[in-house]
Structures are given as C-alpha cells and as structure tokens.
Design an enzyme around this catalytic site. Structure first.
Site, PDB file in Angstrom:
ATOM      1  N   ASN A  65       0.881  -1.176   0.000  1.00 29.78           N
ATOM      2  CA  ASN A  65       0.000   0.000   0.000  1.00 29.78           C
ATOM      3  C   ASN A  65       0.918   1.226   0.000  1.00 29.78           C
ATOM      4  OD1 ASN A  65      -1.777   2.065   0.487  1.00 29.78           O
ATOM      5  ND2 ASN A  65      -2.571   1.235   2.409  1.00 29.78           N
ATOM      6  N   ARG A 110      -2.860  -2.138  -3.109  1.00 30.25           N
ATOM      7  CA  ARG A 110      -4.031  -1.301  -2.866  1.00 30.25           C
ATOM      8  C   ARG A 110      -3.979  -0.130  -3.846  1.00 30.25           C
ATOM      9  NH1 ARG A 110      -5.273   3.146   1.667  1.00 30.25           N
ATOM     10  NH2 ARG A 110      -7.458   3.390   1.135  1.00 30.25           N
ATOM     11  N   HIS A 141     -13.083   2.986   0.622  1.00 27.23           N
ATOM     12  CA  HIS A 141     -13.029   1.985   1.704  1.00 27.23           C
ATOM     13  C   HIS A 141     -13.735   0.693   1.290  1.00 27.23           C
ATOM     14  CE1 HIS A 141     -12.886   5.543   4.771  1.00 27.23           C
ATOM     15  NE2 HIS A 141     -11.660   5.083   4.594  1.00 27.23           N
ATOM     16  N   ARG A 173     -11.226  15.802   7.918  1.00 28.43           N
ATOM     17  CA  ARG A 173     -12.080  16.165   6.775  1.00 28.43           C
ATOM     18  C   ARG A 173     -13.475  16.549   7.256  1.00 28.43           C
ATOM     19  NH1 ARG A 173     -11.032  10.807   3.449  1.00 28.43           N
ATOM     20  NH2 ARG A 173      -9.122  10.510   4.623  1.00 28.43           N
ATOM     21  N   GLU A 187      -8.203  -5.089   5.836  1.00 23.37           N
ATOM     22  CA  GLU A 187      -8.118  -4.816   4.396  1.00 23.37           C
ATOM     23  C   GLU A 187      -6.961  -5.588   3.759  1.00 23.37           C
ATOM     24  OE1 GLU A 187      -8.558  -0.658   5.813  1.00 23.37           O
ATOM     25  OE2 GLU A 187      -9.194  -0.276   3.757  1.00 23.37           O
TER      26      GLU A 187
END
Ligand code: ADP
Length: 394
Positions: free
Chosen positions: A7, A85, A174, A235, A379
């Site tokens: 990743n 990823r 996600h 965010r 993940e």
C-alpha cells in the site's frame, strides 16, 4: 502460500506478508518518512517491533529494503503474488484485477480523480514489477465494491454532461473494508448470504458508511473523492458547497486552499481545535473540554443521520456494523450513535458494548435482529485473498 500486500502512499509504503488461507500474517510493516533523513523501515513479527534506518530513501530504495528484509526472513520464496491497494479505479474496475499494461493505463486515467493517491500507488506497482518480475501483480481498488450502486445512488443532481464528459459521480471508497466486514458480519450474525441488509460504518481517520444488500454495495457516503460524507478526523465530510466560494472570497484565498482546509483542518480537528484523534478527544471531553464534547456530538449525530439515510435503499436493517479504529474501539461513539437510532429497532446493551471491540467481535445490542455489531476490519487480508484467488485462477 503467502501474498505480499503493498500500500504505497506519498511518503510511506505499508507492506504485509499474509497467508490468505490461514489468515496468518508473517510480517507487517511500514517504510515511512520517505525522502527524509529520518526515513525508516519498521516491522512487527510475532508482536515484536523492529526498525531499521533507511536515511533519505525514496519508494524504490524503501521497497528494495523490504525485499531484502523478506529474503532475510526467508519469506521471499513463499510469495505467490503481490496485491496492491489502489485508491481510485473510477468506473473502470468493478473487481480486483491482474495488472497489465491496459490496467495501468486505466489507473493512470483515474489520476485526476485522485491526484494524491493514485500516483504513489502506480509507483509502487512499477517498482514491484521490477523487483518481482516473475510474480503476478494484482490491483485491488477501494472504489470497486461500490460499482454495483444503481444510477439513482451514484448520480449527482448536477448538469448531466459533468458525468458524461468529466466522470463526476459518486464512486465511494473503503470498498475493501466494507466488503470484508460485510462478509464477516453475515457469518457472525448468521444472516442469509443471499438475503441480508447491512449498514457498514468504517470509522477511522477517514470514515464512510455503506448500504450492503445481499453482498453488494447499493449506496455509500463518500463521493467523487473521499471528502464527502460523514465527519472525519480532519475532513469536513458533506457541507454546503457554496461555503468554498464564500470563504475563498471572504479570506482572499484560492478555492484550492479552502478545499485543503476542508481536507486537513476540519472535522474533529476543526471543531475541537485540539486533535483529530478520537482517543485524545474522548479524554479531553471527559475532562470538561466543551469543544471536544461538541466535536464528538457532531461526529455521532452526522453519523447516525447517514446510517438512517442508508436504510432507505435497504428497505430494512438486519445489522449496523461498526469497524475501523473508532468503530472497533470507541465504546462511547457506538453508544451515542446507537442511542440516536431507537426507531430502527436498535437498543444498546451497555455490557456487551463495553466488552466487544477490536479483539472480540460481536453483537452490542439487546436484540439480534436488527442488531449493531463490532467487526474488526482487515483490508490487507482481503487484498491477499483477492490476490491468491486471481493467481490461482491463472
Ligand atoms: P486509519 O483510517 O488511518 O487507518 P484507524 O482505523 O486506525 O485509522 O483509526 C484511527 C482512529 O481510531 C483515531 O481517531 C483513534 O483515536 C481512534 N481510536 C483508536 N483506538 C481508540 C480507542 N481505544 N478509543 C477511541 N478511539 C480510538
């Protein structure tokens, strides 16, 4: 059989070697602060942390250091494929894919949609192809799971040529986590694999919720970019889009500077003025910090509204699934969110809520249908499983 999961971000490269059948993780680590004198390769084996300085290393040297480490650990030979990823696959990928020149070209086409994430993802793919020329490389896209959303969920009410010409639509993110926890939830809650309705809430530094019907994503809170949706660590999530132009004019900043503030200085950090970290805010709130309290209240309120909204495309709710660093660990957030949703048939069981978490998945409500539950996401394992499946398919 092992899979190397990579990743690559702008200044870090996370890696893990995982057996997709036993779920055993042989090693997991991160090469971080890349490009800086303090760059290091840090890894964990059997719970023990190790670190090695790689001063000034960029992605290429860092991944070479990872390969050297895997050789030292005797793991290199056992790896059958590399799973990458990839953050934004646009509308081009509805599932994980073996990486070919055509796939790379399509990921490059998605760079304008994710200028911060796709370039380092592509760099990681290119370097891994050089370092492992004989191994199949597989791309696993954050957006792919949400490609099953119907037009009513993914189309923004804006001029239609924005979609046709510029690809402006909801993509969602996600996806690897939502897919993983939805599968786990079906097993844990003993739901029918062909008839279940879940809302999955992935709550970490970035947060999003998804409506999952019979294993397929039918709606989600993140949009064209990961800025839309629920409130996050730094965010804002969804706001009135007119705020951007208004604040640019009011402060003499560019619209991009305002958008940067919405990405990096808003959310829990913006409201609390203290931290983007839920643990820190829970402590501050308990100590009487009013803005930390407000930040947590807004986080839970916005989340509960989003969860209730996602029951619309489902028509009924079997389970609300909490995951991610906050979802798996914050007893307080789970209690507050479930407390705002009694009309969905959810009532928190304080004892179960306190005893379930990252290391103990399970139901946290008084009833099991519908129920709220905690499921630990993984993940990396999902990427390893996809990679192994595609490699085995040949
Ligand atoms: P990322 O999205 O970067 O992968 P994580 O999924 O690890 O992040 O989630 C990080 C968030 O989880 C942080 O806000 C952190 O404070 C929160 N978190 C971790 N442990 C706890 C805890 N015990 N209680 C409350 N929040 C926690």
């Amino acid at each position: 059989m092992n899979v190397l999961v990579l990743n690559c971000g702008s200044s870090s490269a996370k890696f893990a070697v995982i057996d997709p059948i036993t779920s055993q993780q042989a090693v997991a680590g991160i090469a971080q602060r890349l490009g800086a004198p303090e760059a290091s390769c840090d890894w964990v084996i059997d719970g023990t942390k190790h670190s090695r300085p790689i001063p000034g290393a960029h992605h290429e040297e860092a991944l070479r250091a990872v390969v050297a480490l895997l050789q030292e650990l005797g793991l290199a030979e056992s790896i059958v494929g590399v799973g990458h990823r990839v953050v934004h696959g646009g509308s081009r990928f509805a599932s994980s894919m073996r990486i070919t020149p055509e796939v790379i070209a399509k990921v490059e086409e998605c760079v304008p949609l994710s200028p911060l994430h796709n370039p380092p993802n592509l760099l990681g793919i290119r370097i891994a192809q050089e370092l492992f020329p004989r191994l199949p490389q597989i791309g696993v896209f954050d957006t792919a799971f949400h490609q099953t959303m119907p037009p009513v969920a993914y189309t923004y009410p804006v001029p239609h040529d924005w979609l046709d010409t510029h690809g402006v639509r909801r993509y969602g993110f996600h996806g690897t986590s939502h897919r993983f926890v939805a599968k786990q939830a079906v097993v844990q809650g003993q739901f029918d694999p062909h008839d279940h309705r879940l809302v999955t809430a992935h709550l970490g530094n970035g947060s999003s919720c998804a409506a999952v019907r019979d294993g397929l994503s039918v709606d989600t809170t993140m949009g064209l970019t990961p800025l839309e949706g629920v409130m996050m660590g730094t965010r804002s999530g969804s706001i009135d889009p007119a705020i951007i132009g208004y604040m640019a004019t009011a402060t003499g900043q560019s619209e991009q500077a305002v958008i940067d503030a919405l990405n990096k200085k808003s959310g829990l950090l913006g409201v609390s003025g203290r931290s983007n970290d839920m643990r820190t805010l829970e402590q501050a709130a308990a100590d009487g910090d009013v803005r930390a309290q407000l930040a947590i209240e807004i986080f839970c309120y916005v989340l509960a509204k989003a969860i209730a909204g996602l029951v619309v495309p489902l028509g009924r709710l079997d389970a609300l699934v909490f995951t991610g660093g906050i979802g798996e660990n914050s007893v307080l957030v789970r209690e507050k969110v479930v407390g705002l949703l009694p009309f969905l048939g959810l009532t928190i069981d304080p004892v179960s809520n306190a005893s379930h978490g990252r290391d103990r998945a399970g139901c946290i409500t008084t009833r099991t249908r519908p129920q709220a539950m905690v499921v630990r996401t993984n993940e990396e394992l999902m990427i390893a499983m996809d990679t192994a499946e595609i490699v085995q398919r040949g």
